[in-house]
Motif scaffolding. Structure first.
Motif, PDB file in Angstrom:
ATOM      1  N   LEU A 189       0.986  -1.265   0.008  1.00 13.77           N
ATOM      2  CA  LEU A 189       0.051  -0.083  -0.013  1.00 13.77           C
ATOM      3  C   LEU A 189       0.767   1.305  -0.137  1.00 13.77           C
ATOM      4  O   LEU A 189       0.576   2.341  -0.566  1.00 13.77           O
ATOM      5  N   ALA A 190       1.867   1.253   0.831  1.00 15.20           N
ATOM      6  CA  ALA A 190       2.787   2.359   0.958  1.00 15.20           C
ATOM      7  C   ALA A 190       3.600   2.774  -0.457  1.00 15.20           C
ATOM      8  O   ALA A 190       3.684   3.804  -0.753  1.00 15.20           O
ATOM      9  N   SER A 191       3.963   1.203  -1.188  1.00 21.37           N
ATOM     10  CA  SER A 191       4.553   1.576  -2.214  1.00 21.37           C
ATOM     11  C   SER A 191       3.702   2.069  -3.441  1.00 21.37           C
ATOM     12  O   SER A 191       4.012   3.052  -4.053  1.00 21.37           O
ATOM     13  N   ARG A 192       2.190   1.720  -3.542  1.00 19.72           N
ATOM     14  CA  ARG A 192       1.330   2.125  -4.387  1.00 19.72           C
ATOM     15  C   ARG A 192       1.190   3.730  -4.191  1.00 19.72           C
ATOM     16  O   ARG A 192       1.209   4.623  -5.050  1.00 19.72           O
ATOM     17  N   ASP A 193       1.048   4.080  -2.979  1.00 16.70           N
ATOM     18  CA  ASP A 193       0.849   5.417  -2.774  1.00 16.70           C
ATOM     19  C   ASP A 193       2.089   6.567  -3.302  1.00 16.70           C
ATOM     20  O   ASP A 193       1.783   7.470  -3.579  1.00 16.70           O
ATOM     21  N   LEU A 194       3.198   5.817  -2.942  1.00 16.26           N
ATOM     22  CA  LEU A 194       4.394   6.647  -3.361  1.00 16.26           C
ATOM     23  C   LEU A 194       4.528   6.642  -4.903  1.00 16.26           C
ATOM     24  O   LEU A 194       4.765   7.693  -5.369  1.00 16.26           O
ATOM     25  N   ILE A 195       4.273   5.701  -5.365  1.00 17.45           N
ATOM     26  CA  ILE A 195       4.349   5.671  -6.985  1.00 17.45           C
ATOM     27  C   ILE A 195       3.096   6.519  -7.624  1.00 17.45           C
ATOM     28  O   ILE A 195       3.517   7.193  -8.384  1.00 17.45           O
ATOM     29  N   GLY A 196       2.096   6.601  -7.022  1.00 15.41           N
ATOM     30  CA  GLY A 196       1.011   7.340  -7.235  1.00 15.41           C
ATOM     31  C   GLY A 196       1.371   9.036  -6.934  1.00 15.41           C
ATOM     32  O   GLY A 196       1.215   9.873  -7.906  1.00 15.41           O
ATOM     33  N   GLN A 197       2.143   9.214  -6.000  1.00 18.32           N
ATOM     34  CA  GLN A 197       2.715  10.726  -5.844  1.00 18.32           C
ATOM     35  C   GLN A 197       3.529  11.045  -6.722  1.00 18.32           C
ATOM     36  O   GLN A 197       3.607  12.146  -7.294  1.00 18.32           O
ATOM     37  N   ALA A 198       4.465  10.032  -7.294  1.00 20.12           N
ATOM     38  CA  ALA A 198       5.830  10.238  -8.301  1.00 20.12           C
ATOM     39  C   ALA A 198       4.978  10.580  -9.471  1.00 20.12           C
ATOM     40  O   ALA A 198       5.361  11.348 -10.222  1.00 20.12           O
ATOM     41  N   GLY A 200       1.816  11.927 -10.289  1.00 14.07           N
ATOM     42  CA  GLY A 200       1.261  13.067 -10.047  1.00 14.07           C
ATOM     43  C   GLY A 200       2.160  14.313 -10.351  1.00 14.07           C
ATOM     44  O   GLY A 200       2.140  15.185 -11.062  1.00 14.07           O
ATOM     45  N   ILE A 201       3.623  13.922  -9.607  1.00 12.82           N
ATOM     46  CA  ILE A 201       4.725  15.032  -9.963  1.00 12.82           C
ATOM     47  C   ILE A 201       5.233  14.930 -11.531  1.00 12.82           C
ATOM     48  O   ILE A 201       5.451  16.095 -12.031  1.00 12.82           O
ATOM     49  N   LEU A 202       5.240  13.884 -12.011  1.00 11.01           N
ATOM     50  CA  LEU A 202       5.668  13.813 -13.372  1.00 11.01           C
ATOM     51  C   LEU A 202       4.479  14.395 -14.389  1.00 11.01           C
ATOM     52  O   LEU A 202       4.655  15.265 -15.343  1.00 11.01           O
ATOM     53  N   GLN A 205       5.001  18.299 -14.091  1.00 12.59           N
ATOM     54  CA  GLN A 205       6.096  18.685 -14.451  1.00 12.59           C
ATOM     55  C   GLN A 205       6.297  18.914 -16.000  1.00 12.59           C
ATOM     56  O   GLN A 205       6.860  19.763 -16.564  1.00 12.59           O
ATOM     57  N   PHE A 206       5.790  17.561 -16.578  1.00 10.49           N
ATOM     58  CA  PHE A 206       5.944  17.558 -17.870  1.00 10.49           C
ATOM     59  C   PHE A 206       4.636  17.467 -18.571  1.00 10.49           C
ATOM     60  O   PHE A 206       4.659  17.088 -19.926  1.00 10.49           O
ATOM     61  N   ASN A 207       3.526  17.848 -18.275  1.00 10.97           N
ATOM     62  CA  ASN A 207       2.377  17.847 -18.865  1.00 10.97           C
ATOM     63  C   ASN A 207       1.860  16.507 -19.779  1.00 10.97           C
ATOM     64  O   ASN A 207       1.751  16.560 -20.877  1.00 10.97           O
ATOM     65  N   VAL A 211      -0.685   7.570 -17.910  1.00 10.27           N
ATOM     66  CA  VAL A 211      -0.245   6.368 -18.331  1.00 10.27           C
ATOM     67  C   VAL A 211       1.329   6.882 -19.098  1.00 10.27           C
ATOM     68  O   VAL A 211       2.443   6.045 -18.781  1.00 10.27           O
ATOM     69  N   ARG A 212       1.581   7.993 -19.401  1.00  9.59           N
ATOM     70  CA  ARG A 212       2.766   8.158 -19.772  1.00  9.59           C
ATOM     71  C   ARG A 212       3.693   8.564 -18.590  1.00  9.59           C
ATOM     72  O   ARG A 212       4.904   8.121 -18.655  1.00  9.59           O
ATOM     73  N   ALA A 213       3.376   9.050 -17.812  1.00  9.24           N
ATOM     74  CA  ALA A 213       4.043   9.284 -16.450  1.00  9.24           C
ATOM     75  C   ALA A 213       4.356   8.048 -15.780  1.00  9.24           C
ATOM     76  O   ALA A 213       5.558   7.868 -15.401  1.00  9.24           O
TER      77      ALA A 213
END
Length: 240
Positions: A189-198, A200-202, A205-207, A211-213
């Motif tokens: 669960l923690a990994s899923r949340d972390l990947i979700g945050q990452a 969102g950041i991408l 930042q890169f519009n 899926v692309r992120a």
């Protein structure tokens, strides 16, 4: 068998035996529902074992790995940890034999025991323990474990101790499995949340879309030979 005053021996009734099994099953179920860490759950189980297996003064759970060595997962007294350190030192001992060779080991008296001579010498020198009863708990990939009962008295463990010890070892194996599954689930669960945050950041930042992120994260993971969750953590940490 239980030891009473003046050397009297009191045998446990079937009702008392069944009550212990029921209490232990309830404790395992409670630990399954609990959010407490694995270590505290195991400590509670070994404490329960120490109070119910006849002849027992100390209990410890030995964890042995062919790659990571020998450690103590839980113990009711420092002597259990000392005995595991001795097994690590000499790579021999009753708890290791119980874990690696998949059977129950009983030592009636360390002073006359002929097996594991180096272990026996140091165990007598560093602890007052004379009797040992060890049970295999589980085999899980590279990790094996044993539940161990100790007494300062020679010939402390009789057949009833063995029967109850097997019950506690079985329930401890069940609890360990549940603890590991719960820990893995929380980690997932923690990994899923972390990947979700990452992601969102991408995306920001890169519009790009989700899926692309995720494709970008996967590519970074593959190119750097780094776990996906570790890449995600680096991205989140850099933003924070």
């Amino acid at each position: 068998m239980q030891f009473a005053a003046e050397g009297e021996v009191v045998f446990m009734s079937e009702v008392e035996h069944n009550e212990i099994v029921a209490q232990l099953a309830a404790l395992v179920g409670e630990q399954q529902r609990s959010e407490s860490p694995m270590a505290s759950g195991l400590e509670e189980l070994v404490a329960k074992a120490a109070s119910h297996v006849p002849g027992t003064q100390f209990v410890g759970m030995t964890v042995a790995s062919r790659t990571q060595g020998i450690s103590t997962a839980a113990a009711t007294h420092p002597y259990a940890k000392t005995l595991d350190e001795i097994q690590q030192r000499h790579q021999e001992g009753p708890c290791l034999s119980a874990a690696w060779e998949h059977h129950t080991v009983r030592i009636d008296d360390l002073k006359t025991e002929q097996r594991w001579p180096l272990y026996c010498i140091d165990a007598l020198a560093e602890t007052p323990v004379r009797s040992v009863l060890a049970f295999e708990v589980f085999v899980n990939d590279d990790i094996l474990a044993a539940l161990n009962f100790y007494s300062e008295h020679p010939r402390a463990f009789e057949q009833e101790s063995i029967e109850l010890g097997i019950i506690f070892a079985t329930h401890t194996a069940l609890a360990w499995s549940m603890f590991r599954r719960n820990a893995q689930f929380r980690s997932a669960l923690a990994s899923r949340d972390l990947i979700g945050q990452a992601k969102g950041i991408l995306m920001n930042q890169f519009n790009v879309d989700a899926v692309r992120a995720f494709e970008l994260l996967t590519r970074l993971s593959q190119d750097s030979n780094t776990k996906l969750v570790d890449i995600a953590k680096q991205i989140v940490d850099n933003i924070n």
